[in-house]
Design an enzyme around this catalytic site. Structure first.
Site, PDB file in Angstrom:
ATOM      1  N   ASP A  59      96.198  36.236   3.622  1.00 39.64           N
ATOM      2  CA  ASP A  59      96.780  36.535   4.930  1.00 39.64           C
ATOM      3  C   ASP A  59      95.685  36.773   5.962  1.00 39.64           C
ATOM      4  O   ASP A  59      94.922  37.733   5.849  1.00 39.64           O
ATOM      5  CB  ASP A  59      97.661  37.794   4.830  1.00 39.64           C
ATOM      6  CG  ASP A  59      98.299  38.136   6.160  1.00 39.64           C
ATOM      7  OD1 ASP A  59      99.378  37.597   6.452  1.00 39.64           O
ATOM      8  OD2 ASP A  59      97.712  38.928   6.928  1.00 39.64           O
ATOM      9  N   TYR A  85      91.906  38.176  14.008  1.00 46.25           N
ATOM     10  CA  TYR A  85      90.923  38.760  13.080  1.00 46.25           C
ATOM     11  C   TYR A  85      89.561  38.088  13.241  1.00 46.25           C
ATOM     12  O   TYR A  85      88.555  38.594  12.740  1.00 46.25           O
ATOM     13  CB  TYR A  85      91.371  38.633  11.611  1.00 46.25           C
ATOM     14  CG  TYR A  85      92.698  39.272  11.267  1.00 46.25           C
ATOM     15  CD1 TYR A  85      93.340  40.131  12.143  1.00 46.25           C
ATOM     16  CD2 TYR A  85      93.299  39.021  10.039  1.00 46.25           C
ATOM     17  CE1 TYR A  85      94.575  40.695  11.819  1.00 46.25           C
ATOM     18  CE2 TYR A  85      94.524  39.586   9.705  1.00 46.25           C
ATOM     19  CZ  TYR A  85      95.154  40.416  10.603  1.00 46.25           C
ATOM     20  OH  TYR A  85      96.377  40.968  10.260  1.00 46.25           O
ATOM     21  N   LYS A 104      98.466  33.790  12.093  1.00 45.55           N
ATOM     22  CA  LYS A 104      99.404  34.320  13.106  1.00 45.55           C
ATOM     23  C   LYS A 104      98.910  33.969  14.503  1.00 45.55           C
ATOM     24  O   LYS A 104      97.694  33.985  14.754  1.00 45.55           O
ATOM     25  CB  LYS A 104      99.485  35.856  12.980  1.00 45.55           C
ATOM     26  CG  LYS A 104      99.583  36.339  11.542  1.00 45.55           C
ATOM     27  CD  LYS A 104      99.691  37.842  11.409  1.00 45.55           C
ATOM     28  CE  LYS A 104      99.535  38.267   9.962  1.00 45.55           C
ATOM     29  NZ  LYS A 104      98.155  38.585   9.549  1.00 45.55           N
ATOM     30  N   HIS A 115     102.575  37.165  15.868  1.00 43.61           N
ATOM     31  CA  HIS A 115     101.918  38.399  15.421  1.00 43.61           C
ATOM     32  C   HIS A 115     102.623  39.666  15.940  1.00 43.61           C
ATOM     33  O   HIS A 115     102.803  40.628  15.186  1.00 43.61           O
ATOM     34  CB  HIS A 115     100.454  38.377  15.875  1.00 43.61           C
ATOM     35  CG  HIS A 115      99.540  39.179  15.012  1.00 43.61           C
ATOM     36  ND1 HIS A 115      98.237  38.822  14.760  1.00 43.61           N
ATOM     37  CD2 HIS A 115      99.735  40.339  14.328  1.00 43.61           C
ATOM     38  CE1 HIS A 115      97.683  39.724  13.959  1.00 43.61           C
ATOM     39  NE2 HIS A 115      98.564  40.653  13.695  1.00 43.61           N
TER      40      HIS A 115
END
Ligand SMILES: NC(=O)c1ccc[n+]([C@@H]2O[C@H](COP(=O)([O-])OP(=O)(O)OC[C@H]3O[C@@H](n4cnc5c(N)ncnc54)[C@H](OP(=O)(O)O)[C@@H]3O)[C@@H](O)[C@H]2O)c1
Length: 280
Positions: free
Chosen positions: A49, A54, A83, A116
């Protein structure tokens, strides 16, 4: 019952999604991340994931592609999630964000693409884009993250395709019973983020007591509790011994009484932002 690390849940569109995966939030692009993802795959994890925000899709993809190239795993055996970030919510911008994630990951498709956060006034257009990606066969499954029941109801009023997954903060201090009930009624698979409450529950006396009774760690007990509730989960670790530990949850079972004891720890407490009150 979930029997091993390769056990899957079947999403309502028939796609198989592993019950247990690894998360990579707050891990920067670089060797530590490449090593963590490689270690996870070598030890049997198939679900990873990540998210555009990120800023680590490049290393995640590097590890995945190396594992595919050296024959450790095939692309089809893996389940990769990313996401779309809030700044990219919109029809065209979400389509472009998906392509950008694929490019960074170096992958031809994702297994799951999520919105998200439920940014008011923006998520419906983004959802139309996810529907297009899905209808065109560019992604295996689509879903949302951080959606409360009312967000799901609002989205589903106009959507052609309902979300297959809702990934939310969920741990013993935030058990999300009502959201689980709603998702269950609509065949939306619930997925837990920060299942370990970012490591802050590991000294809890009730959890320690249950863990001692099974000769397991608190982390393992929490992960097992998720699985027995029918919730997909993605604990994060970059440490090899913890990556292995977090997957060693298929050789014991919590009793109904232990499950209820953990359920009763709920405080509706969040370590992350509140989906009804965030400003990013
Ligand atoms: N959709 C969203 O909005 C959202 C938000 C947050 C997170 N997520 C996803 O959910 C994943 C998991 O959540 P998270 O990373 O926030 O937190 P988490 O998985 O609840 O906890 C991770 C923390 O626990 C430690 N840890 C892991 N296994 C352990 C073990 N067996 N014993 C002791 N400590 C252990 C890790 O440290 P070490 O790494 O040092 O082992 C890390 O500090 C994320 O990585 C991300 O993929 C999604």
């Amino acid at each position: 019952m979930v029997q091993h690390l390769r056990s899957n849940t079947t999403l309502y569109n028939g796609v198989q999604m592993p019950w247990l995966g690894i998360g990579v939030f707050k891990v920067e692009d670089g060797d530590d991340l490449v090593n963590a993802v490689t270690t996870a795959i070598q030890h049997g994890y198939r679900s990873i994931d990540t998210a555009a925000i990120y800023q680590n899709e490049t290393s995640v993809g590097q590890a995945i592609n190396a594992c595919i190239q050296n024959g450790a795993v095939t692309r089809e055996e893996l389940f990769i999630t990313s996401k779309v970030w809030n700044a990219d919510l919109g029809y065209e911008s979400t389509l472009a964000a998906y392509e950008a994630s694929l490019n960074r990951l170096g992958l031809p498709y994702l297994d799951l693409y999520l919105i998200h956060w439920p940014v008011e006034g923006k998520y419906k257009e983004a959802w139309r884009a996810l529907e297009t990606l899905y209808k065109e066969g560019k992604v295996k499954a689509i879903g949302v993250s951080n959606f409360q029941t009312h967000h799901l109801q609002d989205l589903m009023r106009e959507a052609d395709i309902k979300p297959m997954v809702n990934q939310v903060e969920l741990h013993p201090y935030l058990t999300q019973q009502e959201l689980q009930q709603f998702c269950g009624e609509h065949n939306i698979q619930l997925e837990a983020w920060s299942p370990l409450m970012q490591g802050q529950l590991l000294n809890h006396p009730v959890l320690q007591d249950i863990a001692q009774g099974h000769n397991k760690s608190v982390a393992q007990v929490i992960i097992r509790w998720d699985l027995q509730r029918g919730i997909v989960t993605i604990p994060k670790s970059t440490k090899q011994h913890r990556i292995i530990e977090n997957a060693a949850v298929f050789d014991f079972a919590l009793t109904a009484e232990e499950m209820a004891r953990i359920d009763s720890l709920n405080q509706n407490f969040r370590v992350g932002p509140d989906p009804d009150n965030f400003d990013f």
